[in-house]
Design a protein around this motif. Structure first.
Motif, PDB file in Angstrom:
ATOM      1  N   PHE A 181       0.839  -1.196   0.000  1.00  0.00           N
ATOM      2  CA  PHE A 181       0.000   0.000   0.000  1.00  0.00           C
ATOM      3  C   PHE A 181       0.874   1.246   0.000  1.00  0.00           C
ATOM      4  CE2 PHE A 181      -2.816  -3.250   1.551  1.00  0.00           C
ATOM      5  CZ  PHE A 181      -4.031  -2.934   0.953  1.00  0.00           C
ATOM      6  N   SER A 182       0.404   2.277  -0.687  1.00  0.00           N
ATOM      7  CA  SER A 182       1.101   3.563  -0.745  1.00  0.00           C
ATOM      8  C   SER A 182       0.574   4.449   0.364  1.00  0.00           C
ATOM      9  CB  SER A 182       0.851   4.255  -2.091  1.00  0.00           C
ATOM     10  OG  SER A 182       1.251   3.418  -3.144  1.00  0.00           O
ATOM     11  N   VAL A 183       1.415   4.746   1.347  1.00  0.00           N
ATOM     12  CA  VAL A 183       1.011   5.564   2.482  1.00  0.00           C
ATOM     13  C   VAL A 183       1.756   6.892   2.390  1.00  0.00           C
ATOM     14  CG1 VAL A 183       0.804   5.696   4.987  1.00  0.00           C
ATOM     15  CG2 VAL A 183       0.732   3.469   3.850  1.00  0.00           C
ATOM     16  N   ALA A 184       1.006   7.988   2.245  1.00  0.00           N
ATOM     17  CA  ALA A 184       1.614   9.307   2.098  1.00  0.00           C
ATOM     18  C   ALA A 184       1.936   9.941   3.447  1.00  0.00           C
ATOM     19  CB  ALA A 184       0.690  10.225   1.300  1.00  0.00           C
ATOM     20  N   GLY A 185       1.185   9.593   4.476  1.00  0.00           N
ATOM     21  CA  GLY A 185       1.435  10.179   5.792  1.00  0.00           C
ATOM     22  C   GLY A 185       0.511   9.594   6.824  1.00  0.00           C
ATOM     23  N   SER A 186       0.789   9.910   8.085  1.00  0.00           N
ATOM     24  CA  SER A 186       0.015   9.310   9.169  1.00  0.00           C
ATOM     25  C   SER A 186      -1.380   9.916   9.318  1.00  0.00           C
ATOM     26  CB  SER A 186       0.781   9.415  10.485  1.00  0.00           C
ATOM     27  OG  SER A 186       0.993  10.770  10.817  1.00  0.00           O
ATOM     28  N   GLU A 187      -1.650  11.032   8.668  1.00  0.00           N
ATOM     29  CA  GLU A 187      -2.984  11.629   8.729  1.00  0.00           C
ATOM     30  C   GLU A 187      -3.891  11.147   7.596  1.00  0.00           C
ATOM     31  OE1 GLU A 187      -4.059  13.203  11.420  1.00  0.00           O
ATOM     32  OE2 GLU A 187      -2.043  12.752  12.161  1.00  0.00           O
ATOM     33  N   GLN A 188      -3.355  10.340   6.701  1.00  0.00           N
ATOM     34  CA  GLN A 188      -4.128   9.786   5.588  1.00  0.00           C
ATOM     35  C   GLN A 188      -5.093   8.737   6.129  1.00  0.00           C
ATOM     36  OE1 GLN A 188      -1.641   7.905   2.633  1.00  0.00           O
ATOM     37  NE2 GLN A 188      -3.104   8.266   1.008  1.00  0.00           N
ATOM     38  N   THR A 189      -6.344   8.721   5.622  1.00  0.00           N
ATOM     39  CA  THR A 189      -7.319   7.725   6.083  1.00  0.00           C
ATOM     40  C   THR A 189      -7.048   6.377   5.418  1.00  0.00           C
ATOM     41  OG1 THR A 189      -8.960   8.125   4.354  1.00  0.00           O
ATOM     42  CG2 THR A 189      -9.088   9.519   6.343  1.00  0.00           C
ATOM     43  N   LEU A 190      -7.531   5.332   6.057  1.00  0.00           N
ATOM     44  CA  LEU A 190      -7.349   3.989   5.501  1.00  0.00           C
ATOM     45  C   LEU A 190      -8.042   3.866   4.147  1.00  0.00           C
ATOM     46  CD1 LEU A 190      -7.799   1.841   8.730  1.00  0.00           C
ATOM     47  CD2 LEU A 190      -5.678   2.640   7.680  1.00  0.00           C
ATOM     48  N   THR A 191      -9.218   4.481   4.004  1.00  0.00           N
ATOM     49  CA  THR A 191      -9.933   4.463   2.727  1.00  0.00           C
ATOM     50  C   THR A 191      -9.104   5.138   1.639  1.00  0.00           C
ATOM     51  OG1 THR A 191     -12.047   4.505   3.884  1.00  0.00           O
ATOM     52  CG2 THR A 191     -12.082   5.131   1.580  1.00  0.00           C
ATOM     53  N   ASP A 192      -8.498   6.276   1.968  1.00  0.00           N
ATOM     54  CA  ASP A 192      -7.666   6.991   0.994  1.00  0.00           C
ATOM     55  C   ASP A 192      -6.421   6.185   0.625  1.00  0.00           C
ATOM     56  OD1 ASP A 192      -9.475   9.061   0.947  1.00  0.00           O
ATOM     57  OD2 ASP A 192      -8.341  10.329   2.354  1.00  0.00           O
ATOM     58  N   ILE A 193      -5.862   5.476   1.598  1.00  0.00           N
ATOM     59  CA  ILE A 193      -4.683   4.642   1.334  1.00  0.00           C
ATOM     60  C   ILE A 193      -5.043   3.534   0.352  1.00  0.00           C
ATOM     61  CG2 ILE A 193      -3.096   2.956   2.374  1.00  0.00           C
ATOM     62  CD1 ILE A 193      -3.142   4.781   4.912  1.00  0.00           C
ATOM     63  N   ALA A 194      -6.193   2.873   0.568  1.00  0.00           N
ATOM     64  CA  ALA A 194      -6.631   1.800  -0.346  1.00  0.00           C
ATOM     65  C   ALA A 194      -6.843   2.368  -1.743  1.00  0.00           C
ATOM     66  CB  ALA A 194      -7.907   1.145   0.176  1.00  0.00           C
ATOM     67  N   ALA A 195      -7.515   3.514  -1.839  1.00  0.00           N
ATOM     68  CA  ALA A 195      -7.788   4.122  -3.147  1.00  0.00           C
ATOM     69  C   ALA A 195      -6.497   4.531  -3.846  1.00  0.00           C
ATOM     70  CB  ALA A 195      -8.711   5.331  -2.986  1.00  0.00           C
ATOM     71  N   ALA A 196      -5.580   5.152  -3.122  1.00  0.00           N
ATOM     72  CA  ALA A 196      -4.311   5.584  -3.712  1.00  0.00           C
ATOM     73  C   ALA A 196      -3.473   4.394  -4.178  1.00  0.00           C
ATOM     74  CB  ALA A 196      -3.516   6.421  -2.709  1.00  0.00           C
ATOM     75  N   SER A 197      -3.661   3.267  -3.525  1.00  0.00           N
ATOM     76  CA  SER A 197      -2.906   2.052  -3.870  1.00  0.00           C
ATOM     77  C   SER A 197      -3.624   1.214  -4.917  1.00  0.00           C
ATOM     78  CB  SER A 197      -2.686   1.212  -2.610  1.00  0.00           C
ATOM     79  OG  SER A 197      -2.075   1.980  -1.609  1.00  0.00           O
ATOM     80  N   GLN A 198      -4.785   1.676  -5.363  1.00  0.00           N
ATOM     81  CA  GLN A 198      -5.613   0.965  -6.327  1.00  0.00           C
ATOM     82  C   GLN A 198      -5.942  -0.443  -5.845  1.00  0.00           C
ATOM     83  OE1 GLN A 198      -3.580   1.361 -10.097  1.00  0.00           O
ATOM     84  NE2 GLN A 198      -4.417   3.413 -10.399  1.00  0.00           N
ATOM     85  N   LYS A 199      -6.292  -0.522  -4.552  1.00  0.00           N
ATOM     86  CA  LYS A 199      -6.685  -1.784  -3.937  1.00  0.00           C
ATOM     87  C   LYS A 199      -8.015  -1.565  -3.228  1.00  0.00           C
ATOM     88  CE  LYS A 199      -2.049  -3.598  -3.390  1.00  0.00           C
ATOM     89  NZ  LYS A 199      -1.234  -4.506  -2.630  1.00  0.00           N
ATOM     90  N   SER A 200      -8.703  -2.641  -2.957  1.00  0.00           N
ATOM     91  CA  SER A 200     -10.002  -2.538  -2.296  1.00  0.00           C
ATOM     92  C   SER A 200      -9.820  -2.367  -0.790  1.00  0.00           C
ATOM     93  CB  SER A 200     -10.838  -3.788  -2.573  1.00  0.00           C
ATOM     94  OG  SER A 200     -10.300  -4.894  -1.878  1.00  0.00           O
ATOM     95  N   GLU A 201     -10.873  -1.883  -0.161  1.00  0.00           N
ATOM     96  CA  GLU A 201     -10.863  -1.773   1.293  1.00  0.00           C
ATOM     97  C   GLU A 201     -10.754  -3.156   1.920  1.00  0.00           C
ATOM     98  OE1 GLU A 201     -14.378   0.469   2.217  1.00  0.00           O
ATOM     99  OE2 GLU A 201     -13.491   2.349   1.505  1.00  0.00           O
TER     100      GLU A 201
END
Length: 167
Positions: free
Chosen positions: A137-157
């Motif tokens: 997963f692509s994590v931009a920062g610790s304030e990023q939501t889990l939903t946003d992390i999944a979307a940014a990584s092009q993966k499902s929740e």
């Protein structure tokens, strides 16, 4: 219709329907091997072909059904039943998740940031970021939501939750 197709359309509908029935019941009650999900989806898709041949083979009786109220009632009732399942999905837009309470809860959890979720998972935000990164997963920062992390990584929740559940 070729004789071979005519001879096998109904038996294949019966066999594939029974597979769909058993796997669907197992999925509903959350029992059986994990292969039931793929089996149910793929073999239900395969069921379309013998169904089409069956309709072709029985076109004259089918047109007779279409002229009478029971078929219209059954088709309208089936459509209405399907729409009942689609309504909660469309109502889930915005702030409410819709559906069963566990879905609303899961939605609330997945909209939490890494910083908010780390203590719940008995981790530091850095450890949670590392775990997600290790799972692809692509994590931009610790304030990023889990939903946003999944979307940014092009993966499902679901893939994200699965990665978090692993030890």
């Amino acid at each position: 219709m070729p004789r071979l197709l005519s001879r096998y359309a109904t038996p294949f509908i019966t066999g594939l329907f029974l597979v769909s029935l058993v796997s669907g019941i197992a999925l509903f009650f959350h029992v059986g091997p994990s292969g039931f999900h793929g089996m149910h989806e793929w073999l239900s898709m395969v069921l379309i072909l013998p169904f089409a041949f069956h309709i072709w083979k029985n076109w004259k009786p089918m047109t007779s059904y279409l002229r009478h109220a029971p078929m219209a009632i059954a088709l309208i009732a089936s459509l209405a039943a399907a729409l009942v399942f689609l309504y909660p999905a469309s109502a889930s837009r915005g702030d409410r998740a819709g559906g069963p309470p566990q879905f609303a809860f899961a939605h609330k959890v997945l909209t939490a940031s890494v910083t908010e979720m780390a203590p719940v998972l008995d981790m530091t935000p850095e450890a949670l970021q590392a775990k997600l990164a290790a799972a692809g997963f692509s994590v931009a920062g610790s304030e990023q939501t889990l939903t946003d992390i999944a979307a940014a990584s092009q993966k499902s929740e679901a893939e994200l939750v699965s990665a978090l559940a692993r030890d």
